[in-house]
Design an enzyme around this catalytic site. Structure first.
Site, short mmCIF file in Angstrom:
data_model
loop_
_atom_site.label_atom_id
_atom_site.label_comp_id
_atom_site.label_asym_id
_atom_site.label_seq_id
_atom_site.Cartn_x
_atom_site.Cartn_y
_atom_site.Cartn_z
N ASP A 87 -3.47 119.04 44.19
CA ASP A 87 -2.64 118.29 43.36
C ASP A 87 -1.38 118.91 43.23
O ASP A 87 -1.45 120.13 42.67
CB ASP A 87 -3.18 117.70 41.97
CG ASP A 87 -2.46 117.16 41.25
OD1 ASP A 87 -1.01 117.10 41.43
OD2 ASP A 87 -2.88 116.10 40.34
N TYR A 125 9.57 106.79 38.18
CA TYR A 125 9.79 107.18 39.21
C TYR A 125 11.11 107.52 39.61
O TYR A 125 11.63 108.72 40.02
CB TYR A 125 9.50 105.72 40.42
CG TYR A 125 9.56 105.93 41.69
CD1 TYR A 125 9.04 107.00 42.56
CD2 TYR A 125 10.75 105.48 42.57
CE1 TYR A 125 8.99 107.06 43.85
CE2 TYR A 125 10.78 105.85 43.88
CZ TYR A 125 10.14 106.57 44.52
OH TYR A 125 10.04 106.76 45.66
P1 NAD Z 1 2.56 106.97 50.22
O1 NAD Z 1 2.02 106.58 48.97
O2 NAD Z 1 2.08 106.45 51.56
O3 NAD Z 1 2.75 108.71 50.33
C1 NAD Z 1 2.59 109.62 49.40
C2 NAD Z 1 1.75 110.64 49.35
O4 NAD Z 1 1.60 111.56 48.27
C3 NAD Z 1 0.00 109.97 49.42
O5 NAD Z 1 -0.54 110.71 50.56
C4 NAD Z 1 -0.48 110.72 48.11
O6 NAD Z 1 -1.63 110.77 48.14
C5 NAD Z 1 0.37 111.92 47.96
N1 NAD Z 1 0.55 112.17 46.74
C6 NAD Z 1 0.85 111.63 45.46
N2 NAD Z 1 0.77 112.41 44.36
C7 NAD Z 1 0.38 113.74 44.77
C8 NAD Z 1 -0.06 114.73 44.08
N3 NAD Z 1 0.04 115.09 42.90
N4 NAD Z 1 -0.53 115.97 44.77
C9 NAD Z 1 -0.92 115.78 46.06
N5 NAD Z 1 -0.57 114.71 46.80
C10 NAD Z 1 0.05 113.62 46.16
O7 NAD Z 1 4.16 106.89 50.09
P2 NAD Z 1 5.44 107.07 51.41
O8 NAD Z 1 5.97 105.91 51.34
O9 NAD Z 1 4.87 107.88 52.54
O10 NAD Z 1 6.39 107.97 50.56
C11 NAD Z 1 6.55 109.41 50.41
C12 NAD Z 1 7.59 109.98 49.93
O11 NAD Z 1 8.86 109.46 50.43
C13 NAD Z 1 7.56 109.78 48.50
O12 NAD Z 1 8.05 111.10 47.83
C14 NAD Z 1 8.42 108.71 48.13
O13 NAD Z 1 8.99 108.62 46.92
C15 NAD Z 1 9.51 109.02 49.25
N6 NAD Z 1 10.04 107.70 49.60
C16 NAD Z 1 9.33 106.68 50.42
C17 NAD Z 1 10.26 105.47 50.39
C18 NAD Z 1 9.78 104.55 51.57
O14 NAD Z 1 10.49 103.38 51.53
N7 NAD Z 1 8.50 104.36 51.95
C19 NAD Z 1 11.48 105.26 50.02
C20 NAD Z 1 12.00 106.25 49.19
C21 NAD Z 1 11.46 107.27 48.89
#
Ligand code: NAD
Ligand code: UDP
Length: 321
Positions: free
Chosen positions: A56, A150
């Site tokens: 984490d 967020y």
């Molecule tokens: P996702 O939920 O698929 O991936 C996030 C990953 O982070 C997951 O595998 C989760 O288990 C892990 N995680 C969360 N908290 C954690 C912690 N405390 N310790 C270790 N691992 C942890 O989401 P995503 O869409 O792949 O997003 C990835 C990143 O991109 C995020 O930071 C998100 O804010 C950013 N983002 C995504 C989008 C989008 O459209 N998908 C848009 C803007 C920003």
């Protein structure tokens, strides 16, 4: 390079692992699976250039060896309170990943003099009054609404990243990601494209929240990953928007997906379920990414959906839904 990727078992993180491994880098993949899945990286076990670390990021990080780059992508990302994976149901974890997780990963970058990339978001613009959104826009954000866990965590993360750059001279970069989609999104995370694809595949009505006139600009994951890697390989410290400027209303998105599936069930308009104030318009101004990174998205919505649908069909089959 040796690279630490946090959130590596998530949607975007797992694609970053694939592309960076293919380019010959060594990846330390860190995740605690709070919203991600071991399935997303299962194909990488056994790869000699890949080590998974179950951790984490809110807790202090001890790396087994020096890394040259840190990509901090760990954070819940869906705003939908109906999904157990939506950040309204993980409010403290979301704030900790953005605040403590950013602090800890910046600490790793500082210890090793590594290039650092923060995954930020278009949400830092809130419900924008400037359109399209340029990086110079400061945003219109509710600090205490349901989305604030967020939005404000990511705003704090950006501020902390700039503080480490200015005070400790860390080579940091910030990518402001706009709505991205593709294979390995959670089917049940409640975001618009997964919901609509699931519903269309099952020939159900697509659930449009509110009147559906709100807009988004959807980027296919391969384009996003290309932009992130260009940023990683640069020395740019200012935030850079990465997203596809093709803006559409949610009504148009629903219609497009229904047409692809010849789904006669149409749409049903539901009271807006998405946490807090649903941003009304969102479209990236990508001038900075074009000029500084030579980046331009190349995959339009129809092609991106075409590449995403087989994954959703296969997952539904696997999960027996
Ligand atoms: P996702 O939920 O698929 O991936 C996030 C990953 O982070 C997951 O595998 C989760 O288990 C892990 N995680 C969360 N908290 C954690 C912690 N405390 N310790 C270790 N691992 C942890 O989401 P995503 O869409 O792949 O997003 C990835 C990143 O991109 C995020 O930071 C998100 O804010 C950013 N983002 C995504 C989008 C989008 O459209 N998908 C848009 C803007 C920003
Ligand atoms: N949305 C919708 N129906 C759904 C899921 C989402 O109409 O089943 C809308 C949501 O209200 C928002 C847009 O689609 O206006 C994009 O939502 P998403 O959760 O994908 O991401 P956001 O951009 O809000 O973070």
């Amino acid at each position: 390079m040796k690279i630490l990727i946090t959130g590596a078992a998530g949607f975007i993180g797992s694609h970053l692992c694939d592309v960076l491994l293919d380019s010959g880098h060594y990846i330390y993949a860190m995740d605690n699976f709070i919203t991600g899945s071991p399935d997303n990286i299962a194909h990488l076990t056994g790869n000699n250039n890949f080590t998974f670390i179950l951790h984490d990021v809110s807790n202090f990080i001890v790396m087994p060896e020096k890394v040259d780059a840190v990509l901090h992508f760990a954070s819940p990302a869906s705003p939908n309170p109906d999904s157990p994976y939506g950040f309204p149901n993980l409010p403290i974890q979301t704030m900790k990943a953005g605040a403590l997780g950013t602090h800890n990963t910046l600490g790793v970058a500082r210890a090793f003099g590594a290039r650092y990339i923060l995954a930020s978001t278009s949400e830092i613009y809130g419900d924008p009054v400037e359109h399209p959104q340029k990086e110079t826009y400061w945003g219109n954000v509710d600090p205490i609404g349901l989305r604030s866990v967020y939005d404000e965590a990511k705003r704090f993360a950006e501020a902390l990243t700039m503080a480490y750059h200015r005070y400790h001279d860390i080579n940091t970069g910030i990518v402001r990601i706009f709505n991205t989609y593709g294979p390995r999104m959670r089917l049940d995370d409640g975001r618009a494209i997964p919901n609509f694809l699931l519903q269309a595949i099952k020939k159900e009505s697509l659930t449009v929240y509110g009147n559906g006139y709100q807009t988004r600009s959807f980027c296919y994951v391969d384009d996003l990953v290309d932009g992130i890697i260009r940023l990683l390989n640069s020395d740019i410290h200012e935030p850079v928007n990465i997203g596809n400027p093709q803006e559409i209303t949610i009504n148009e998105l629903a219609k497009t997906i229904n047409q692809i599936f010849d789904n006669q069930a149409g749409v049903v308009h539901l009271k807006n379920k998405v946490a807090g104030k649903d941003p009304y318009r969102r479209q990236p101004d990508i001038t900075r990414a074009k000029e500084m990174l030579g980046w331009n998205p190349t995959i339009d919505l129809i092609e991106g959906l075409d590449r995403t649908i087989p994954y959703f069909k296969q997952k539904i089959k696997q999960e027996g839904n």
